[in-house]
Design an enzyme around this catalytic site. Structure first.
Site, PDB file in Angstrom:
ATOM      1  N   SER A 196       0.822  -1.209   0.000  1.00 56.71           N
ATOM      2  CA  SER A 196       0.000   0.000   0.000  1.00 56.71           C
ATOM      3  C   SER A 196       0.854   1.256   0.000  1.00 56.71           C
ATOM      4  CB  SER A 196      -0.890   0.003   1.234  1.00 56.71           C
ATOM      5  OG  SER A 196      -0.079   0.039   2.383  1.00 56.71           O
ATOM      6  N   CYS A 197       2.180   1.110   0.163  1.00 54.92           N
ATOM      7  CA  CYS A 197       2.998   2.323   0.317  1.00 54.92           C
ATOM      8  C   CYS A 197       4.007   2.563  -0.795  1.00 54.92           C
ATOM      9  CB  CYS A 197       3.744   2.262   1.647  1.00 54.92           C
ATOM     10  SG  CYS A 197       2.615   2.338   3.035  1.00 54.92           S
ATOM     11  N   LEU A 198       4.950   1.633  -0.981  1.00 52.80           N
ATOM     12  CA  LEU A 198       6.056   1.946  -1.902  1.00 52.80           C
ATOM     13  C   LEU A 198       5.555   2.338  -3.300  1.00 52.80           C
ATOM     14  CD1 LEU A 198       8.958  -0.574  -1.052  1.00 52.80           C
ATOM     15  CD2 LEU A 198       8.345   1.572   0.036  1.00 52.80           C
ATOM     16  N   ASP A 236       3.514   5.784  -3.043  1.00 50.16           N
ATOM     17  CA  ASP A 236       4.294   6.962  -2.666  1.00 50.16           C
ATOM     18  C   ASP A 236       5.277   7.345  -3.769  1.00 50.16           C
ATOM     19  OD1 ASP A 236       2.834   6.873  -0.399  1.00 50.16           O
ATOM     20  OD2 ASP A 236       4.431   6.157   0.918  1.00 50.16           O
TER      21      ASP A 236
END
Ligand code: UDX
Length: 430
Positions: A265-267, A270
């Site tokens: 859900s992040c790398l 973002d």
């Protein structure tokens, strides 16, 4: 301290049990009534190692954590953490709607607060968001002034799914990006017994530290995957290379596991948001764009290997072991396995899958277009090719794959043993 936490998703809930465990009085505020009820019954709405037992010890045991859908609960706290999601829009930019809604609601309650209150932005927001969107929204709806009636701090989190409670309680660093010193001092007090260096800085720098961290981690992974793709052509084992370079402390030996790339859900989110933000500022982030491209192409290399061995994949039965973006989570967001499955279906293959935790989530995407199995042996039985996409421990027994064509996306198996036991074994970049 009395802490309210806005948003009971992944970040909010971990912060809630972490702070409550440290003795603070915590209230989780969420507009999803079912989540609120679940938390008050000490049930975790998300899967995370040890989360449910900690929730039970805080809600039921110590009684210092509860959930509510009433925004006015902020009035009973000294400090409010914004922990709502910042998903991506289809163009890669980040969706500010949850952030704006939270700042609006918090602003409305702040209008009724007489004491100095601290708002902490823990959600990941692109540099500039707090200054340009959050603070003006808080001021507009509270009719109060930042730095005088309330304070604002950006305090990013660096949790890794599957070990987030450990990461929360044992952070590498605590970033306090303060709009005003008084707010920073209060937040530092909240963290007074956390064993970590504290960096006090400004709001924008704190926002950028979060993006730069994730962009760097993503770069490391795409870097080693690219080296792996070259190594493979030269007959060199990229894992040996990673070991060799990792002894250099300037490089370090972490985050150099070559494979089918990063999901979660992040790398990916973002990285795209930073590329987009740079573009808005008329800067072409070429390195970061390449990191993203390498990552998008990497999983599809497994399919090329399958085609090389099986010819057309139409009507072939392919097993996918692993749906989660990494082991020990049920999270399938941006998981490489999803792209591989979609491509296999597009080529007419029959797909059988197994994952120890993530099947319920994957059913929501694929419903009956693929066959969900109850175990790895079930999934492997009768298939023409086994593709390993997540390195769960239970996939690591080479004996599972005797006589099979196996393509490994995560260096799950020992290549030497696997080459001996399988009919054929090949890794994505080894
Ligand atoms: C990441 C960051 O690590 C964390 O600091 C931030 O707060 C949130 O994003 P997370 O998404 O939980 O955490 O996953 P992480 O453990 O970082 O793994 C990300 C992806 O990279 C996974 O798909 C993993 O399989 C992959 N990965 C990781 C590799 O392919 N190789 C590696 O060497 C490490």
């Amino acid at each position: 301290m009395n802490i309210s936490i806005f948003g009971s998703g992944y970040v909010g809930l971990i912060a809630a049990v972490g702070f409550a465990g440290k003795g603070h009085k915590v209230i989780c505020i969420d507009n999803d009534e079912s989540k609120v009820r679940q938390i008050n019954r000490w049930e975790s709405p998300i899967f995370e190692v040890n989360l449910e037992s900690l929730l039970s010890s805080c809600v039921n045991g110590k009684g210092n954590l509860k959930a509510s859908s009433d925004y006015n609960e902020i009035l009973n706290s000294d400090i409010t953490f914004i922990c709502v999601g910042t998903p991506s829009n289809s163009d890669g930019s980040f969706d500010q709607s949850y952030i704006i809604d939270s700042a609006t609601e918090i602003g409305r309650v702040l209008a009724k607060v007489s004491n100095y209150h601290v708002i902490v932005v823990k959600s990941t927001v692109v540099p500039g968001t707090t200054d340009e969107i959050i603070i003006p929204t808080l001021e507009k709806y509270s009719s109060k002034k930042v730095g005088r009636n309330f304070g604002v701090v950006v305090n990013p989190e660096f949790l890794q799914e599957g070990r987030s409670i450990h990461c929360f309680l044992n952070p590498d660093r605590i970033i306090i990006g303060e709009h005003d010193r008084r707010a920073g001092d209060i937040l530092q007090e909240v963290y007074h017994d956390f064993p970590a260096p504290i960096l006090r800085t400004n709001v924008r720098t704190a926002e950028m530290i979060k993006y730069a961290s994730n962009a760097f981690l993503a770069t490391k992974i795409s870097f080693i995957n690219e080296i792996g793709n070259i190594c493979k052509k030269l007959g060199i084992d990229v894992y040996e290379v990673a070991k060799g370079i990792g002894y250099d402390p300037r490089i370090g030996n972490k985050f150099l596991d070559a494979g089918i790339g990063f999901g979660g859900s992040c790398l990916p989110k973002d990285l795209e948001a930073l590329i987009f933000r740079a573009g808005e500022l008329s800067y072409e982030a070429e390195l970061l764009q390449s990191v993203s491209r390498v990552n998008i192409e990497q999983p599809l290399r497994l399919i090329e290997i399958a085609r090389k061995n099986l010819g057309s994949l139409g009507n072939k039965v392919i097993t996918i072991l692993g749906l989660a973006f990494k082991p020990n989570t049920d999270d399938i967001r941006q998981a490489p396995a999803l792209r591989i499955i979609a491509q296999l279906l597009a080529e007419g293959a029959t797909v059988k899958v197994y994952d120890p935790k993530a099947i319920p989530n994957a059913k929501q995407i694929f419903s009956d277009t693929i066959e969900f199995c109850d175990s790895s042996p079930d999934a492997i039985a009768g298939s023409d090719c086994v593709i390993i996409t997540t390195d769960w421990d239970e996939f690591k027994d080479e004996n599972l794959y005797a006589g099979k064509l196996v393509i490994d996306g995560r260096r799950t198996l020992n290549p030497e043993k696997a080459r001996h036991l399988c009919q054929y074994y090949e890794g994505v970049c080894w």
